[in-house]
Motif scaffolding. Structure first.
Motif: not given
Length: 355
Positions: A245-257
């Protein structure tokens, strides 16, 4: 009275949760369906259904009889399939229940493939982040993640759920980036609460091979995976979500691990179905198909997005061309002081699916 027909009618009424819908699907008058059920109850000497103006519910005797009927009908279907040339041409209704995110992001994009293989199977797909009563709600099988507590169900493991701890850049800008497990006590979490118990799911990490729970405070709690992710994206707090679920947002910069060196423990994903459905060709076909589907998606089979198979997985297609977020940039804001500890939000969106 045709007892076999009576069983079919009874099962259809329970599955449809309606005399009218059952009658329509069987091409019978509603009065005929009502009479068959009444005669069946008279024959058995028990009440099978509780009827109100709004819903139909199984009595305890009805639930037991329903399980026996389903098993008998499945045995007949299996026996006939063995002697028919059209054995592979499965047909009929198959009702499944899955977590919302798995349904929307994994199953629905691949349903054309299932329909191509089994065009005569009517798939009734229930999406929701809540436990279901498989007998009362006439569900053939479910997909669940987490501990499986109901020993009356047959379970087949089909994948492994990887969970990631994330924060949005606005949250990091306001509160800073936690560098240690202990620092999490000075941060806010979005909580995910169980629809069954009402309690928040505890946050956990795998630290040096050991399971460690962390109490965290939070200002918002939800019980639906999409809303949970949305709260994290809006900066309400840290979240722990399935990596797919998080991957597209991690790749777009909307989320940071956050704390990538200490990941939440992985969780098994399983298909579960009542023992009475064990021989159903439709259930077997679906479980084989979904197991193959999950095996082809790295993040659902214990691998990660660096696996070459990722290029062919629908989870990754949505985020092609996105640039991964740089964890070192965009995080200089001081952490808020003096935050009392509490518990955490969902370690993974489907953890509450343990039945």
């Amino acid at each position: 009275m045709d007892r076999f027909q009576a069983m079919q009618v009874f099962v259809r009424v329970v599955d449809a949760n309606s005399f009218t819908r059952a009658a329509d699907s069987l091409s019978l008058p509603r009065t005929t369906v009502t009479t068959i059920i009444q005669n069946l109850e008279r024959l058995l000497g028990v009440r099978l259904l509780n009827r109100t103006t709004r819903r139909i519910g199984l009595t305890p005797d009805g639930a037991g009889y329903y399980q026996h009927c389903v098993r008998i009908l499945a045995d007949v279907e299996e026996t006939e399939a063995c002697f028919q040339e059209a054995a592979l041409r499965l047909k009929g209704r198959l009702r499944i229940d899955v977590p919302t995110s798995i349904g929307r992001l994994i199953l629905i994009p691949a349903l054309c493939d299932f329909h191509d293989k089994y065009p005569d199977v009517e798939l009734v797909l229930g999406l929701g982040d809540r436990p279901v009563d498989m007998v009362q709600e006439a569900v053939d099988c479910v997909i669940r993640a987490g501990d499986l507590e109901d020993s009356s169900l047959v379970a087949r493991r089909i994948g492994t759920l990887q969970t990631v701890t994330c924060a949005s850049p606005p949250y990091v800008a306001r509160h800073g980036m936690p560098q240690t497990i202990e620092a999490l006590r000075d941060h806010y979490a979005v909580h995910y609460f169980s629809s069954r118990t009402g309690r928040n799911c505890a946050w956990d990490f795998n630290v040096d091979g050991k399971h460690q729970e962390v109490d965290m405070k939070g200002s918002v709690a939800v019980n639906e995976a999409g809303a949970y992710l949305d709260c994290g994206l809006k900066g309400f707090g840290l979240i722990q979500v399935p990596r797919y679920m998080a991957l597209p947002h991690l790749q777009s910069g909307e989320l940071i691990e956050v704390l990538p060196q200490w990941k939440p423990s992985p969780t098994a994903i399983s298909v579960l179905y009542p023992q009475s459905r064990q021989l159903s060709p439709k259930v077997r076909a679906f479980t084989d198909w979904v197991a193959e589907l999950f095996a082809g998606c790295p993040l659902l089979s214990g691998r990660d997005e660096t696996d070459p198979a990722a290029a062919h997985c629908g989870v990754y297609a949505r985020s092609q061309g996105a640039q991964p977020a740089t964890v070192g940039a965009a995080m200089p804001s001081p952490a808020l002081p003096g935050m009392p500890p509490r518990r955490r939000s969902a370690r993974e969106e489907a953890a509450e699916y343990a039945l």
